[in-house]
Design a protein around this motif. Structure first.
Motif, short mmCIF file in Angstrom:
data_model
loop_
_atom_site.label_atom_id
_atom_site.label_comp_id
_atom_site.label_asym_id
_atom_site.label_seq_id
_atom_site.Cartn_x
_atom_site.Cartn_y
_atom_site.Cartn_z
N THR A 45 69.34 38.04 135.93
CA THR A 45 69.50 37.47 137.27
C THR A 45 70.96 37.11 137.53
O THR A 45 71.49 37.38 138.61
CB THR A 45 68.59 36.25 137.45
N THR A 60 64.92 36.59 145.58
CA THR A 60 63.45 36.47 145.60
C THR A 60 62.77 37.82 145.79
O THR A 60 61.58 37.96 145.47
CB THR A 60 62.97 35.51 146.71
N TYR A 61 63.50 38.80 146.27
CA TYR A 61 62.92 40.13 146.50
C TYR A 61 63.02 41.05 145.28
O TYR A 61 62.45 42.14 145.27
CB TYR A 61 63.57 40.80 147.72
N LYS A 67 62.23 41.99 141.39
CA LYS A 67 61.22 41.75 140.36
C LYS A 67 61.74 42.30 139.03
O LYS A 67 62.44 43.32 138.99
CB LYS A 67 59.91 42.47 140.70
N GLN A 68 61.35 41.64 137.93
CA GLN A 68 61.76 42.09 136.61
C GLN A 68 60.81 43.16 136.09
O GLN A 68 59.61 43.15 136.39
CB GLN A 68 61.82 40.93 135.62
N TYR A 69 61.37 44.08 135.32
CA TYR A 69 60.57 45.13 134.69
C TYR A 69 61.23 45.53 133.38
O TYR A 69 62.45 45.69 133.33
CB TYR A 69 60.46 46.35 135.61
N ARG A 86 61.65 52.39 144.96
CA ARG A 86 62.30 51.30 144.25
C ARG A 86 63.75 51.65 143.93
O ARG A 86 64.06 52.77 143.60
CB ARG A 86 61.58 51.00 142.93
N LEU A 140 65.80 44.99 136.92
CA LEU A 140 65.30 44.36 138.13
C LEU A 140 65.08 45.49 139.12
O LEU A 140 65.80 46.49 139.10
CB LEU A 140 66.32 43.38 138.72
N TYR A 141 64.10 45.34 139.99
CA TYR A 141 63.94 46.35 141.04
C TYR A 141 63.62 45.66 142.36
O TYR A 141 63.13 44.53 142.40
CB TYR A 141 62.86 47.37 140.68
N ILE A 142 63.93 46.36 143.42
CA ILE A 142 63.59 45.93 144.76
C ILE A 142 62.95 47.12 145.46
O ILE A 142 63.41 48.26 145.29
CB ILE A 142 64.82 45.39 145.53
N THR A 143 61.91 46.85 146.21
CA THR A 143 61.24 47.95 146.92
C THR A 143 62.03 48.33 148.16
O THR A 143 62.84 47.54 148.68
CB THR A 143 59.82 47.55 147.35
N ASP A 154 61.34 45.89 151.01
CA ASP A 154 62.07 44.63 150.89
C ASP A 154 63.57 44.81 151.08
O ASP A 154 64.25 43.97 151.69
CB ASP A 154 61.80 43.98 149.52
#
Length: 192
Positions: A5, A28-29, A31-33, A50, A107-110, A113
């Protein structure tokens, strides 16, 4: 040790000016992977929805030619983003694969988003423009190198610009990235 982060915060803050609250909203948008070595994150034919940020590890973007051989278009190590950009923009099925080359913390964001952030965070538009400009310059320079340079020149350029690719990745992927055979790469490594 810096966490993922904090890495993405630094990446964003180096490129655009955002308030602390805007940055928290952006985060906040994401996500961890965790991806395992050789895991395929996006397959050809899937819609690439993504965008990935590499905190640790390595992703590669590649496609298959008519003979079924893969060609690597992009390699993303730590502190870089990677996406099947054409699919991400158009919403059409991807012609590319995204693969974790190493065990990777991401980390990814769609896409939904990401585009929502364009509406609610004014400076996110600049972030996106910088991202697109970097992708365009990178792809254009790579295409020009394939047309204007021989194998030896492309290998030397890779050593100058991104030696981590040669140091961290197997010969098969290095050869795929500079569009030469593994045999040619082995000969070049022996001479340079």
């Amino acid at each position: 040790m810096i966490n993922i982060t904090d890495q993405v915060k630094g990446y964003i803050n180096e490129r655009i000016e955002v308030t602390p609250s805007e940055l928290e909203t952006i985060l906040t948008y994401f996500k961890q992977y965790t991806a395992k070595k050789n895991e395929i994150l996006i397959r050809q034919g899937q819609v690439g929805q993504r965008t990935f940020f590499v905190g640790k590890g390595c992703l590669r973007i590649f496609f298959n030619n008519e003979q079924g051989q893969d060609t690597t278009r992009y390699i993303a190590f730590e502190n870089n983003f990677a996406t099947a950009l054409v699919s991400f923009i158009t919403g059409e099925p991807s012609q590319e694969f995204i693969q974790a080359v190493e065990n990777s913390e991401l980390l990814y964001i769609t896409q939904t988003d990401f585009y929502h952030l364009l509406e609610i965070i004014p400076s996110w538009d600049k972030f996106y423009r910088i991202y697109l400009e970097k992708a365009y310059v990178n792809n254009t320079n790579r295409l020009m190198s394939f047309v204007t340079m021989d194998a030896k020149e492309r290998y030397r350029l890779l050593l100058d610009q991104n030696p981590a690719i040669v140091m961290r990745l197997p010969n098969k992927l290095v050869a795929s990235y500079i569009n030469i055979s593994q045999e040619t790469l082995s000969r070049l490594k022996g001479k340079i």
